[in-house]
Design a protein around this motif. Structure first.
Motif, PDB file in Angstrom:
ATOM      1  N   TYR A 138      29.633   3.351  25.779  1.00  0.00           N
ATOM      2  CA  TYR A 138      29.398   4.476  24.878  1.00  0.00           C
ATOM      3  C   TYR A 138      30.083   5.772  25.323  1.00  0.00           C
ATOM      4  O   TYR A 138      29.790   6.842  24.790  1.00  0.00           O
ATOM      5  CB  TYR A 138      27.893   4.646  24.667  1.00  0.00           C
ATOM      6  CG  TYR A 138      27.349   3.450  23.915  1.00  0.00           C
ATOM      7  CD1 TYR A 138      27.391   3.407  22.530  1.00  0.00           C
ATOM      8  CD2 TYR A 138      26.883   2.330  24.592  1.00  0.00           C
ATOM      9  CE1 TYR A 138      26.959   2.294  21.831  1.00  0.00           C
ATOM     10  CE2 TYR A 138      26.457   1.211  23.904  1.00  0.00           C
ATOM     11  CZ  TYR A 138      26.492   1.200  22.519  1.00  0.00           C
ATOM     12  OH  TYR A 138      26.085   0.080  21.835  1.00  0.00           O
ATOM     13  N   ASN A 142      31.224   9.439  19.420  1.00  0.00           N
ATOM     14  CA  ASN A 142      31.102   9.191  17.980  1.00  0.00           C
ATOM     15  C   ASN A 142      32.367   8.629  17.346  1.00  0.00           C
ATOM     16  O   ASN A 142      32.479   8.583  16.109  1.00  0.00           O
ATOM     17  CB  ASN A 142      30.676  10.474  17.259  1.00  0.00           C
ATOM     18  CG  ASN A 142      29.189  10.746  17.429  1.00  0.00           C
ATOM     19  OD1 ASN A 142      28.376   9.828  17.391  1.00  0.00           O
ATOM     20  ND2 ASN A 142      28.833  11.999  17.654  1.00  0.00           N
ATOM     21  N   ARG A 143      33.325   8.186  18.166  1.00  0.00           N
ATOM     22  CA  ARG A 143      34.456   7.450  17.609  1.00  0.00           C
ATOM     23  C   ARG A 143      33.924   6.161  16.983  1.00  0.00           C
ATOM     24  O   ARG A 143      33.019   5.532  17.520  1.00  0.00           O
ATOM     25  CB  ARG A 143      35.473   7.110  18.695  1.00  0.00           C
ATOM     26  CG  ARG A 143      36.247   8.293  19.237  1.00  0.00           C
ATOM     27  CD  ARG A 143      37.113   7.878  20.431  1.00  0.00           C
ATOM     28  NE  ARG A 143      37.967   6.759  20.070  1.00  0.00           N
ATOM     29  CZ  ARG A 143      38.222   5.702  20.863  1.00  0.00           C
ATOM     30  NH1 ARG A 143      37.654   5.613  22.052  1.00  0.00           N
ATOM     31  NH2 ARG A 143      39.016   4.755  20.455  1.00  0.00           N
ATOM     32  N   GLU A 144      34.519   5.753  15.884  1.00  0.00           N
ATOM     33  CA  GLU A 144      34.067   4.537  15.217  1.00  0.00           C
ATOM     34  C   GLU A 144      35.240   3.581  15.029  1.00  0.00           C
ATOM     35  O   GLU A 144      36.340   3.820  15.520  1.00  0.00           O
ATOM     36  CB  GLU A 144      33.405   4.893  13.877  1.00  0.00           C
ATOM     37  CG  GLU A 144      32.134   5.712  14.054  1.00  0.00           C
ATOM     38  CD  GLU A 144      31.341   5.884  12.776  1.00  0.00           C
ATOM     39  OE1 GLU A 144      30.109   6.053  12.857  1.00  0.00           O
ATOM     40  OE2 GLU A 144      31.949   5.845  11.691  1.00  0.00           O
ATOM     41  N   SER A 157      33.007  14.286  19.085  1.00  0.00           N
ATOM     42  CA  SER A 157      31.642  14.636  19.482  1.00  0.00           C
ATOM     43  C   SER A 157      30.975  13.454  20.167  1.00  0.00           C
ATOM     44  O   SER A 157      31.471  12.322  20.114  1.00  0.00           O
ATOM     45  CB  SER A 157      30.818  15.073  18.259  1.00  0.00           C
ATOM     46  OG  SER A 157      30.717  14.008  17.325  1.00  0.00           O
ATOM     47  N   LYS A 159      26.902  11.651  20.978  1.00  0.00           N
ATOM     48  CA  LYS A 159      25.545  11.604  20.447  1.00  0.00           C
ATOM     49  C   LYS A 159      24.547  12.348  21.326  1.00  0.00           C
ATOM     50  O   LYS A 159      23.494  12.782  20.852  1.00  0.00           O
ATOM     51  CB  LYS A 159      25.092  10.147  20.297  1.00  0.00           C
ATOM     52  CG  LYS A 159      25.975   9.302  19.391  1.00  0.00           C
ATOM     53  CD  LYS A 159      25.486   7.868  19.360  1.00  0.00           C
ATOM     54  CE  LYS A 159      26.538   6.924  18.832  1.00  0.00           C
ATOM     55  NZ  LYS A 159      27.715   6.791  19.728  1.00  0.00           N
ATOM     56  N   GLU A 163      26.103  10.385  27.043  1.00  0.00           N
ATOM     57  CA  GLU A 163      27.429   9.891  26.677  1.00  0.00           C
ATOM     58  C   GLU A 163      28.535  10.832  27.167  1.00  0.00           C
ATOM     59  O   GLU A 163      29.542  10.384  27.719  1.00  0.00           O
ATOM     60  CB  GLU A 163      27.540   9.732  25.163  1.00  0.00           C
ATOM     61  CG  GLU A 163      26.767   8.570  24.587  1.00  0.00           C
ATOM     62  CD  GLU A 163      27.069   8.366  23.111  1.00  0.00           C
ATOM     63  OE1 GLU A 163      26.626   7.342  22.567  1.00  0.00           O
ATOM     64  OE2 GLU A 163      27.743   9.217  22.490  1.00  0.00           O
ATOM     65  N   GLU A 314      20.409   7.229  16.296  1.00  0.00           N
ATOM     66  CA  GLU A 314      21.838   7.340  15.985  1.00  0.00           C
ATOM     67  C   GLU A 314      22.593   6.046  16.264  1.00  0.00           C
ATOM     68  O   GLU A 314      23.625   5.779  15.640  1.00  0.00           O
ATOM     69  CB  GLU A 314      22.465   8.491  16.763  1.00  0.00           C
ATOM     70  CG  GLU A 314      21.961   9.858  16.348  1.00  0.00           C
ATOM     71  CD  GLU A 314      22.715  10.966  17.042  1.00  0.00           C
ATOM     72  OE1 GLU A 314      23.881  11.217  16.693  1.00  0.00           O
ATOM     73  OE2 GLU A 314      22.132  11.568  17.969  1.00  0.00           O
ATOM     74  N   TYR A 315      22.107   5.243  17.201  1.00  0.00           N
ATOM     75  CA  TYR A 315      22.791   3.999  17.541  1.00  0.00           C
ATOM     76  C   TYR A 315      22.612   2.931  16.464  1.00  0.00           C
ATOM     77  O   TYR A 315      23.283   1.902  16.494  1.00  0.00           O
ATOM     78  CB  TYR A 315      22.302   3.490  18.906  1.00  0.00           C
ATOM     79  CG  TYR A 315      22.743   4.402  20.028  1.00  0.00           C
ATOM     80  CD1 TYR A 315      23.963   4.213  20.651  1.00  0.00           C
ATOM     81  CD2 TYR A 315      21.964   5.480  20.418  1.00  0.00           C
ATOM     82  CE1 TYR A 315      24.393   5.061  21.662  1.00  0.00           C
ATOM     83  CE2 TYR A 315      22.383   6.334  21.422  1.00  0.00           C
ATOM     84  CZ  TYR A 315      23.595   6.124  22.037  1.00  0.00           C
ATOM     85  OH  TYR A 315      24.028   6.974  23.029  1.00  0.00           O
ATOM     86  N   TRP A 318      25.551   4.236  13.751  1.00  0.00           N
ATOM     87  CA  TRP A 318      26.910   4.423  14.255  1.00  0.00           C
ATOM     88  C   TRP A 318      27.733   3.156  14.041  1.00  0.00           C
ATOM     89  O   TRP A 318      27.261   2.049  14.272  1.00  0.00           O
ATOM     90  CB  TRP A 318      26.828   4.781  15.740  1.00  0.00           C
ATOM     91  CG  TRP A 318      28.130   4.915  16.435  1.00  0.00           C
ATOM     92  CD1 TRP A 318      29.041   5.914  16.306  1.00  0.00           C
ATOM     93  CD2 TRP A 318      28.664   4.025  17.419  1.00  0.00           C
ATOM     94  NE1 TRP A 318      30.115   5.716  17.146  1.00  0.00           N
ATOM     95  CE2 TRP A 318      29.907   4.546  17.829  1.00  0.00           C
ATOM     96  CE3 TRP A 318      28.226   2.823  17.985  1.00  0.00           C
ATOM     97  CZ2 TRP A 318      30.705   3.932  18.784  1.00  0.00           C
ATOM     98  CZ3 TRP A 318      29.011   2.211  18.936  1.00  0.00           C
ATOM     99  CH2 TRP A 318      30.229   2.755  19.321  1.00  0.00           C
TER     100      TRP A 318
END
Length: 366
Positions: A138, A142-144, A157, A159, A163, A314-315, A318
């Motif tokens: 992680y 917040n990269r996806e 950013s 979470k 991280e 948030e997990y 995401w």
């Protein structure tokens, strides 16, 4: 040549189990130094006795070193450092703050400043064969989309402070690869043992079990719905331990970063269904909007009652997917594979139900 290990993060659960696994695999291991905080000495001594009782005649010398990674030179005397720098062949840096709700100042001190100190200390070891650093998948923040092992890219950013500080720490370790033989381990979200369910704390996926248990009086168990369907990468601790022990000794592992993640992770909704089914032999019905759940968990007494950190939600929205091609390739032929999460649910829930009321397993909800 005999192998002499040096560990930070003892007597933590993962370091404790990793030592056991390494001693099974490495016949050359004959000495293990363990860096321990002063207030952890009693537990560390008890854990060493337990490990020694399991060795079946194997002779390994354990030595506790009082120290602190947040201090320069790990707060070890110059005389002891001189001895250690000549003897040590393998360093395992596991000490970190793993709490998703950790305050920024503490996370920065332990995860970043602590790793900087370990890095500097490691550079003085004359016969170093491997420096294994325990990071997290992680660091992607917040990269996806698809996330690869060779990438260490600054996301827009993160979470939480956990991280961000683990990313900053891994950057420091990555920069050291040109000077030191390094292997970086990035686990997914670690859960209990796939067969026994054993863990030492109920965080991560156990927040869902806490949530369902505290609301057991409800006639139905609604989904926490989100417009974004996602997968959650949950990995049993036995896979993490076995894979780390193998890759830390694997000759071609120098300079590599490995995602120890589930190559076939479950969707968030499936995980929820599996837990409801195992706990209550029912299927979820209805939906609670994610925004409403987040609003409730913003109220401290509510999240304390439910036993859920608000950061955990948030997990489950995401949408990152961890590519673990390099890890799978280098583990091929070792017999080490990631167990199917679904098959481990019964043991996981059984262990949870047995120990859910013991304070030592429940983390403090901030």
């Amino acid at each position: 040549m005999n192998h002499v290990y040096f560990f930070t993060g003892f007597p933590g659960f993962i370091s404790n189990q990793l030592i056991r696994e390494l001693l099974k695999r490495d016949e050359a291991a004959n000495k293990i130094y363990l860096l321990v905080l002063p207030d952890q000495m009693v537990k560390a001594e008890a854990d060493i006795k337990e490990i020694e009782s399991e060795l079946d005649g194997t002779k390994v010398d354990f030595e506790l070193i009082i120290g602190d990674i947040t201090k320069e030179n790990l707060n070890i005397s110059a005389e002891v450092i001189q001895i250690l720098h000549k003897k040590i062949t393998h360093v395992f840096h596991l000490a970190a703050i793993y709490d998703l709700a950790v305050p920024e100042k503490i996370a920065q001190l332990v995860n970043v400043v602590g790793t900087k100190h370990v890095n500097e200390w490691v550079k003085g070891i004359s016969n170093l064969k491997r420096y294994t650093y325990f990071s997290t998948a992680y660091v992607a923040g917040n990269r996806e989309g698809n996330l690869y092992e060779h990438e260490l890219l600054l996301p827009k950013s993160f979470k939480n402070h956990y991280e961000r500080t683990k990313y900053d720490a891994e950057v420091l370790v990555e920069e050291l690869k040109s000077e030191v033989p390094i292997t970086i381990i990035r686990p997914g979200i670690v859960k209990g043992h796939s067969k026994t369910g054993q863990t030492i704390k109920f965080d991560g996926p156990y927040f869902i079990l806490n949530f369902l248990d505290r609301l057991s009086f409800l006639p139905i168990y609604p989904y926490i719905s989100s417009e974004r369907e996602t997968v959650v990468n949950l990995v049993p601790v036995d896979y993490i331990i076995q894979a780390t022990a193998y890759l830390a000794l694997y000759k071609d592992g120098v300079g590599k970063t490995y995602h120890l993640t589930d190559p076939n992770p479950c969707k968030a909704t499936e995980i929820y269904e599996l837990f409801v089914g195992e706990l209550y032999k029912k299927k979820p019905k209805g939906h609670v909007p994610m925004a409403l759940s987040q609003a409730f968990l913003s109220i401290r007494p509510v999240r304390a009652y439910l036993g859920v950190e608000k950061e955990a939600l948030e997990y489950f929205t995401w949408q990152g997917r961890f590519d673990c091609t390099e890890a799978q390739k280098d583990l091929a032929g070792s017999g080490i594979i990631c167990p199917d999460f679904r098959e481990g649910v019964p043991a996981m829930v059984e262990f949870y139900l047995k120990y859910k009321n013991e304070k030592r397993y429940q983390i403090k909800i901030r």
